[in-house]
Write an enzyme that holds these catalytic residues in place. Structure first.
Site, PDB file in Angstrom:
ATOM      1  CD  GLU A  71      15.168 -44.923  45.546  1.00 26.66           C
ATOM      2  OE1 GLU A  71      15.080 -45.934  44.806  1.00 26.66           O
ATOM      3  OE2 GLU A  71      14.748 -44.921  46.715  1.00 26.66           O
ATOM      4  CE1 TYR A 154      10.655 -46.935  43.653  1.00 31.35           C
ATOM      5  CE2 TYR A 154      12.779 -46.587  42.603  1.00 31.35           C
ATOM      6  CZ  TYR A 154      12.031 -46.888  43.727  1.00 31.35           C
ATOM      7  OH  TYR A 154      12.656 -47.099  44.930  1.00 31.35           O
ATOM      8  CG  ASP A 172      10.406 -50.911  43.697  1.00 30.20           C
ATOM      9  OD1 ASP A 172       9.328 -51.316  44.189  1.00 30.20           O
ATOM     10  OD2 ASP A 172      11.487 -50.944  44.319  1.00 30.20           O
TER      11      ASP A 172
END
Length: 380
Positions: A71, A154, A172
């Site tokens: 991520e 997020y 996001d």
């Protein structure tokens, strides 16, 4: 609080709600409410994701550490570009402890080319905290994850839902775009207040036991169907029947984004300084843009001739500017470099103030950012 801009014609009577949705204005009676529309996304979203999810290396084994690293790498970076970086990173640092103990130059060399190098520095800083305070295991709490360096709402939501199955939202840019279009919202998605509102709304409807597929499905639709640039593929979207922007032809207007602040332009002179078969580099300051990375010698502004040699601290009697190199430009988030380049050959004793490295060392040892990429390619 009104969460989204809604049609005010024929304003309906407010319906009785509980929890978060007490605060949300109701859409006219011929339309679904915000919560009803978000709830209705579940079945088509999960079915579509089950059939269309891309096969990605971090999805094959969604351990918290792997999800976290992927991520962070995926921020501002395309999926295809991340894949080889992720593989090399996992080979070099297979555990949180390995990352916590990584040498800075090695870490940055593995990150070279991904950009936004503060992400890598925060990864190591967070890894140390995870080792010191959590026994080397990422915490299983959205709140605790969010306390770690470099992890915002997020990323915390992505780790919590994908690795641990916790029904936490992972909102996001992709998700903001999808939700804005589904609800026909004209709120500015660049505002943190709007993001928080979407997080709160999704928190109410994420299905128990299916948080991973739900969040990844929303992200995947935003990446593959409800795309950020160009025409969305509404004919392929499982949410089209629920989508206000799609049905009304408003996808060109929604989502709404506020104007970005203009980038600052900085003019620089970049130099390839050759001494024997080696080239000069130097380490940048520990703070600021591209902190602690290596760079080609450069000056502020456009310099040439003796002024350039003097600015670089080179002996004018043993150094000569041999070639004008192509201009280059590099864009950072808030700054744009406009660069002119020169090749300089220097003889005699090795100039002071620089590290001199051959091509092999530059390729394998020293992390140099992409900003200098056009000039690095000219090193033979």
């Amino acid at each position: 609080m009104v969460m989204f801009d809604l049609n005010e014609n024929n304003t309906p009577d407010l319906q009785e709600r509980t929890g978060f949705y007490d605060k949300i204005q109701v859409i006219p009676k011929d339309q679904a409410s915000v919560r009803e529309r978000l709830t209705a996304m579940e079945k088509p979203l999960l079915a579509w994701y089950g059939e269309n999810a891309r096969k990605l290396p971090w999805r094959d084994d969604p351990q918290a550490y792997r999800v976290w690293v992927s991520e962070i790498m995926l921020q501002q970076t395309r999926v295809e570009a991340v894949k080889p970086y992720f593989a090399r990173f996992m080979e070099a640092f297979p555990t949180v402890r390995d990352l916590a103990e990584a040498e800075d130059d090695r870490l940055m060399k593995l990150w070279e080319g991904l950009g936004y190098y503060s992400r890598a520095r925060n990864l190591k800083k967070a890894a140390r905290e995870i080792v010191d305070q959590h026994g080397g295991k990422l915490p299983e709490s959205w709140e605790e994850l969010k306390k770690l360096p470099g992890i915002g709402s997020y990323t915390a939501g992505a780790i919590a839902s994908i690795a641990y199955g916790i029904p936490a939202p992972a909102v996001d840019g992709n998700v903001l775009r999808v939700i804005s279009r589904v609800l026909g919202s004209r709120k500015d998605i660049t505002k943190q207040s709007v993001k928080r509102e979407v997080e709160e709304a999704l928190k109410e409807v994420i299905p128990a036991g299916k948080a991973s597929s739900y969040n990844q499905g929303l992200i995947e639709i935003g990446a593959l169907v409800c795309v950020p640039n160009g025409q969305p593929r509404c004919g392929e979207c499982p949410l089209f029947s629920l989508c206000e922007a799609g049905k009304k032809g408003l996808t060109g207007e929604i989502p709404v984004k506020g104007e970005k602040k203009a980038r600052k332009i900085e003019e620089k002179t970049i130099c390839l300084i050759q001494w024997q078969d080696k080239y000069a580099i130097r380490k940048r300051d520990a703070n600021g843009l591209l902190a602690s990375l290596y760079e080609l010698p450069n000056t502020e502004g456009y310099l040439e001739g003796e002024r350039l040699l003097e600015a670089l601290g080179l002996d004018k009697s043993s150094s000569r500017i041999s070639e004008r190199l192509p201009d280059a430009r590099h864009i950072f988030s808030h700054v744009e470099w406009h660069m002119r380049g020169w090749r300089i050959e220097t003889a005699g004793s090795r100039p002071e103030g620089f590290i001199f490295a051959d091509k092999k060392e530059l390729d394998e040892k020293y992390p140099l950012p992409n900003a200098f990429g056009k000039y690095m390619k000219l090193i033979s």
